[in-house]
Design a protein around this motif. Structure first.
Motif, PDB file in Angstrom:
ATOM      1  N   ILE A 191      -4.685  13.044  -2.574  1.00  0.00           N
ATOM      2  CA  ILE A 191      -5.526  12.164  -2.279  1.00  0.00           C
ATOM      3  C   ILE A 191      -6.537  12.733  -1.566  1.00  0.00           C
ATOM      4  CG2 ILE A 191      -6.107   9.951  -0.993  1.00  0.00           C
ATOM      5  CD1 ILE A 191      -3.422   8.850  -1.954  1.00  0.00           C
ATOM      6  N   ALA A 246       5.581  10.840  -1.308  1.00  0.00           N
ATOM      7  CA  ALA A 246       4.553  10.050  -0.599  1.00  0.00           C
ATOM      8  C   ALA A 246       3.625  11.051  -0.078  1.00  0.00           C
ATOM      9  CB  ALA A 246       4.834   8.990   0.282  1.00  0.00           C
ATOM     10  N   GLU A 277      -7.292   7.463  -4.245  1.00  0.00           N
ATOM     11  CA  GLU A 277      -5.949   7.018  -3.983  1.00  0.00           C
ATOM     12  C   GLU A 277      -5.759   6.380  -5.643  1.00  0.00           C
ATOM     13  OE1 GLU A 277      -3.326   3.374  -2.181  1.00  0.00           O
ATOM     14  OE2 GLU A 277      -4.744   4.476  -0.964  1.00  0.00           O
ATOM     15  N   ASP A 278      -6.673   5.736  -6.177  1.00  0.00           N
ATOM     16  CA  ASP A 278      -6.466   5.165  -7.421  1.00  0.00           C
ATOM     17  C   ASP A 278      -6.110   6.297  -8.691  1.00  0.00           C
ATOM     18  OD1 ASP A 278      -6.732   2.674  -6.555  1.00  0.00           O
ATOM     19  OD2 ASP A 278      -8.749   2.274  -7.442  1.00  0.00           O
ATOM     20  N   SER A 311       0.683  -1.241   0.003  1.00  0.00           N
ATOM     21  CA  SER A 311      -0.086  -0.055   0.039  1.00  0.00           C
ATOM     22  C   SER A 311       0.868   1.090   0.078  1.00  0.00           C
ATOM     23  CB  SER A 311      -1.189   0.009   0.979  1.00  0.00           C
ATOM     24  OG  SER A 311      -1.600  -1.151   1.325  1.00  0.00           O
ATOM     25  N   GLN A 312       2.054   1.115  -0.073  1.00  0.00           N
ATOM     26  CA  GLN A 312       3.101   2.275   0.093  1.00  0.00           C
ATOM     27  C   GLN A 312       2.803   3.190  -1.203  1.00  0.00           C
ATOM     28  OE1 GLN A 312       7.384   1.651  -0.753  1.00  0.00           O
ATOM     29  NE2 GLN A 312       7.643   2.716   1.005  1.00  0.00           N
ATOM     30  N   LEU A 313       2.727   4.226  -0.983  1.00  0.00           N
ATOM     31  CA  LEU A 313       2.403   5.351  -2.315  1.00  0.00           C
ATOM     32  C   LEU A 313       3.490   5.506  -3.056  1.00  0.00           C
ATOM     33  CD1 LEU A 313       0.095   7.991  -0.638  1.00  0.00           C
ATOM     34  CD2 LEU A 313      -0.515   5.980  -1.931  1.00  0.00           C
ATOM     35  N   ASP A 314       4.756   5.699  -2.372  1.00  0.00           N
ATOM     36  CA  ASP A 314       6.211   5.903  -3.162  1.00  0.00           C
ATOM     37  C   ASP A 314       7.312   5.559  -2.106  1.00  0.00           C
ATOM     38  OD1 ASP A 314       6.688   7.625  -5.788  1.00  0.00           O
ATOM     39  OD2 ASP A 314       8.308   7.980  -4.147  1.00  0.00           O
ATOM     40  N   MET A 352       1.608  13.059  -2.498  1.00  0.00           N
ATOM     41  CA  MET A 352       0.482  12.034  -2.783  1.00  0.00           C
ATOM     42  C   MET A 352      -0.684  12.022  -1.939  1.00  0.00           C
ATOM     43  SD  MET A 352       2.672   9.238  -4.656  1.00  0.00           S
ATOM     44  CE  MET A 352       1.175   8.241  -5.457  1.00  0.00           C
ATOM     45  N   MET A 353      -0.261  12.194  -0.748  1.00  0.00           N
ATOM     46  CA  MET A 353      -1.356  11.975   0.244  1.00  0.00           C
ATOM     47  C   MET A 353      -2.083  13.188   0.393  1.00  0.00           C
ATOM     48  SD  MET A 353       0.768  10.158   3.650  1.00  0.00           S
ATOM     49  CE  MET A 353      -0.727  10.548   4.603  1.00  0.00           C
ATOM     50  N   ARG A 366      -2.566   7.563  -7.835  1.00  0.00           N
ATOM     51  CA  ARG A 366      -1.542   6.437  -8.096  1.00  0.00           C
ATOM     52  C   ARG A 366      -1.653   6.083  -9.710  1.00  0.00           C
ATOM     53  NH1 ARG A 366      -1.481   1.955  -3.784  1.00  0.00           N
ATOM     54  NH2 ARG A 366       0.689   1.377  -5.034  1.00  0.00           N
TER      55      ARG A 366
END
Length: 430
Positions: free
Chosen positions: A372, A365, A397-398, A356-359, A368-369, A401
């Protein structure tokens, strides 16, 4: 992860694109794309929940066929304890053991035998020094894989003793080689008769050992219909079963834990209940407990998706069978009564896999959070699943990502259409 090694598979021609499996997958491994579901192999733990839930039977479990192993000289059946609960009016396990031999197996080694041995080793392990408690059972492969991708702080709580099917396969091959000196190791195959797809995945890609000693996995549902006519022909079965109460009890929830003769335990079943318990353990709410038994299937192994009987009926039948059995018929060597030998321990410890790690880059990351969260706030937060994701946050999140349009949310799309209609109406009025 090689998706071909998973046992849960999708039949595209049957999938209607409903969201039953999407919303109930415990690891959010399923999405709806192009009108059908898609399974993420890195997140899938082969719990079989989607198989139970799919109204169109589009999800199925892949497993081996007995005919595939005809080239082996010596085929050994490894029946799961749950198999015995599938038959009505069964008064003697010997009928099942003899029936398996009539179905084409050369020998039978009951997994319940190995389960009784694992119970004794577990008692020794719990008495050891510097043991991280509560110890979590690793007998259910779903639980081990779930912890490895979702609960990083619980990996060292897992019981590092090999599963009963692994120990059963090793013992079966050793006994066969001793009893039949003319056989070579490559002439022998051990076939586990499984109640669930998770055991198929374990054999194909074990994470506790380099290579499984089990050569193939058959389903209880397949073997059941071969066993019925074979058992009906038996008048006086061969006395060969070596299962006690402890081994038989492993088939249902609480059987493994109760065999430890320790009151400081908890047992739970059903994947949703299991996740709640793991959350509580991670929050250190069960610090006074020593052992946790968790089963992904409701009722334990008797509730597996490859069984044929209702799990509650199967459990009741097993209780009747237990009445005439001794407590245990299998024990560890005397010299091992106070230790756990290395040959029954894992080859390597289970490690956390950050699926589940974003980056890997922390700054990326965090960005990205933030993205999201901004997208998530636009959504209605009702988790309808119409977008093809299990919930609004997963959809956000999809998008971040993998790309996508927030307006694929039907509520945002409806608002946009409403605004366009209003705008067109205002223009017509002018």
């Amino acid at each position: 992860m090689d998706t071909k090694k998973h046992s849960v598979t999708l039949m595209l021609d049957k999938c209607k694109g409903c969201t039953n499996c999407v919303k109930r997958c415990p690891t959010e491994a399923i999405r709806i794309k192009d009108g059908h579901s898609v399974i993420d192999g890195d997140r899938c733990i082969d719990c079989g929940e989607c198989i139970r839930l799919c109204p169109y039977k589009a999800k199925t479990a892949s497993y081996d066929s007995l005919d595939t192993f005809n080239n082996y000289k010596w085929k050994i059946a490894l029946p799961a304890p749950a198999l015995y609960g599938q038959f009505d009016n069964l008064s003697d396990i010997d009928y099942v053991v003899s029936g398996l031999k009539n179905c084409g197996f050369d020998d039978v080694f009951e997994v319940a035998r190995a389960a009784e041995i694992v119970s004794e080793y577990t008692r020794n392990y719990l008495k050891g020094d510097n043991i991280v408690k509560p110890v979590i059972s690793s007998a259910c492969p779903v639980i081990t894989r779930l912890i490895s991708i979702r609960f990083p702080y619980l990996c060292d709580h897992l019981l590092p003793i090999l599963q009963p099917i692994e120990i059963a396969a090793r013992m079966a091959k050793e006994e066969a080689l001793k009893a039949h000196p003319d056989l070579k190791e490559e002439d022998i195959c051990c076939l586990f008769i499984s109640p669930c797809p998770a055991k198929v995945s374990y054999v194909r890609m074990p994470i506790e050992t380099d290579k499984s000693a089990v050569d193939g996995v058959l389903s209880i549902s397949d073997i059941y219909f071969k066993l019925l006519p074979a058992m009906q022909k038996i008048v006086n079965p061969e006395t060969s079963a070596q299962t006690g109460i402890i081994g038989l009890s492993w088939a249902s929830t609480g059987g493994e834990a109760s065999a430890l003769f320790n009151d400081k335990y908890l047992s739970a079943d059903g994947i949703e209940n299991v996740i709640k318990v793991l959350d509580q353990i991670e929050n250190e709410n069960f610090a006074d407990l020593e052992f946790i038994e968790l089963n992904a299937c409701s009722g334990g192994c008797v509730g597996g998706s490859l069984t044929v009987e209702n799990p509650f009926i199967a459990k009741a039948r097993l209780q009747n069978l237990r009445r005439y059995l001794p407590v245990s018929l299998n024990h560890i060597p005397i010299e091992e009564t106070h230790r756990v030998p290395p040959n029954v321990l894992w080859d390597s410890m289970v490690e956390y896999k950050p699926v589940s790690q974003l980056d890997p880059n922390r700054d990326v990351a965090i960005k990205m959070m933030s993205d999201i969260q901004q997208i998530f706030e636009k959504f209605p937060h009702i988790d309808c699943g119409a977008c093809g994701a299990p919930n609004c946050r997963a959809f956000a999140e999809d998008i971040v990502r993998f790309g996508g349009n927030p307006e694929d949310c039907i509520f945002l799309m409806r608002e946009k259409l409403h605004d366009l209609e209003k705008e067109n109406g205002d223009n017509d009025g002018k």
